[in-house]
Design a protein around this motif. Structure first.
Motif, PDB file in Angstrom:
ATOM      1  N   UNK A  92       0.818  -1.215   0.000  1.00  0.00           N
ATOM      2  CA  UNK A  92       0.000   0.000   0.000  1.00  0.00           C
ATOM      3  C   UNK A  92       0.850   1.261   0.000  1.00  0.00           C
ATOM      4  N   UNK A  93       0.288   2.347  -0.537  1.00  0.00           N
ATOM      5  CA  UNK A  93       0.989   3.631  -0.522  1.00  0.00           C
ATOM      6  C   UNK A  93       0.772   4.320   0.827  1.00  0.00           C
ATOM      7  N   UNK A  94       1.174   5.590   0.928  1.00  0.00           N
ATOM      8  CA  UNK A  94       1.088   6.308   2.199  1.00  0.00           C
ATOM      9  C   UNK A  94      -0.346   6.528   2.667  1.00  0.00           C
ATOM     10  N   UNK A  95      -1.322   6.365   1.771  1.00  0.00           N
ATOM     11  CA  UNK A  95      -2.721   6.514   2.162  1.00  0.00           C
ATOM     12  C   UNK A  95      -3.368   5.182   2.502  1.00  0.00           C
ATOM     13  N   UNK A  96      -2.612   4.088   2.360  1.00  0.00           N
ATOM     14  CA  UNK A  96      -3.152   2.764   2.638  1.00  0.00           C
ATOM     15  C   UNK A  96      -3.773   2.100   1.419  1.00  0.00           C
ATOM     16  N   UNK A  97      -3.781   2.798   0.281  1.00  0.00           N
ATOM     17  CA  UNK A  97      -4.361   2.268  -0.940  1.00  0.00           C
ATOM     18  C   UNK A  97      -3.310   1.468  -1.717  1.00  0.00           C
ATOM     19  N   UNK A  98      -3.754   0.448  -2.409  1.00  0.00           N
ATOM     20  CA  UNK A  98      -2.872  -0.299  -3.292  1.00  0.00           C
ATOM     21  C   UNK A  98      -3.140   0.182  -4.704  1.00  0.00           C
ATOM     22  N   UNK A  99      -2.168   0.899  -5.261  1.00  0.00           N
ATOM     23  CA  UNK A  99      -2.305   1.429  -6.615  1.00  0.00           C
ATOM     24  C   UNK A  99      -2.078   0.318  -7.622  1.00  0.00           C
ATOM     25  N   UNK A 100      -2.395   0.615  -8.862  1.00  0.00           N
ATOM     26  CA  UNK A 100      -2.166  -0.348  -9.928  1.00  0.00           C
ATOM     27  C   UNK A 100      -0.704  -0.748  -9.967  1.00  0.00           C
ATOM     28  N   UNK A 101      -0.465  -1.983 -10.308  1.00  0.00           N
ATOM     29  CA  UNK A 101       0.916  -2.463 -10.409  1.00  0.00           C
ATOM     30  C   UNK A 101       1.666  -1.604 -11.405  1.00  0.00           C
ATOM     31  N   UNK A 102       2.901  -1.378 -11.154  1.00  0.00           N
ATOM     32  CA  UNK A 102       3.709  -0.606 -12.077  1.00  0.00           C
ATOM     33  C   UNK A 102       3.890   0.838 -11.674  1.00  0.00           C
TER      34      UNK A 102
END
Length: 101
Positions: free
Chosen positions: A70-80
């Protein structure tokens, strides 16, 4: 602030994007985003910063992983897509700087 990969300077544009976000108390958050991560992007990244109070640097290794992060917001962004948070790196630099004095 300057970024390098495996000792070579990184310029913004193409696959790299640097974002400056102004915050409270004259603090600035700086992110390095790597778009469309490929095997060629794996390696050691170094962030170097300086101001009137001094300078410092820190290094991070980008490795391949099968586990989404996850990023700093806790979201998992698209791969890449990967973002290094400068706030985290600056906190590490502050700790290193304080330990020197």
């Amino acid at each position: 602030v300057a970024w390098s990969k495996n000792g070579q300077p990184i310029t913004t544009g193409g696959n790299y994007e640097t974002t400056y976000i102004e915050g409270a108390s004259d603090k600035v958050r700086i992110k390095l985003t790597i778009k469309s991560v490929t095997n060629a992007d794996f390696g050691y990244y170094q962030c170097m910063g300086s101001n009137a109070e001094g300078s410092g640097s820190t290094q991070i290794e980008l490795q391949s992983s099968n586990v989404p992060t996850p990023d700093s917001t806790g979201q998992i962004n698209g791969a890449g897509m990967l973002t290094f948070s400068m706030i985290t790196i600056m906190m590490l630099l502050s700790v290193c700087f304080l330990h020197k004095f």
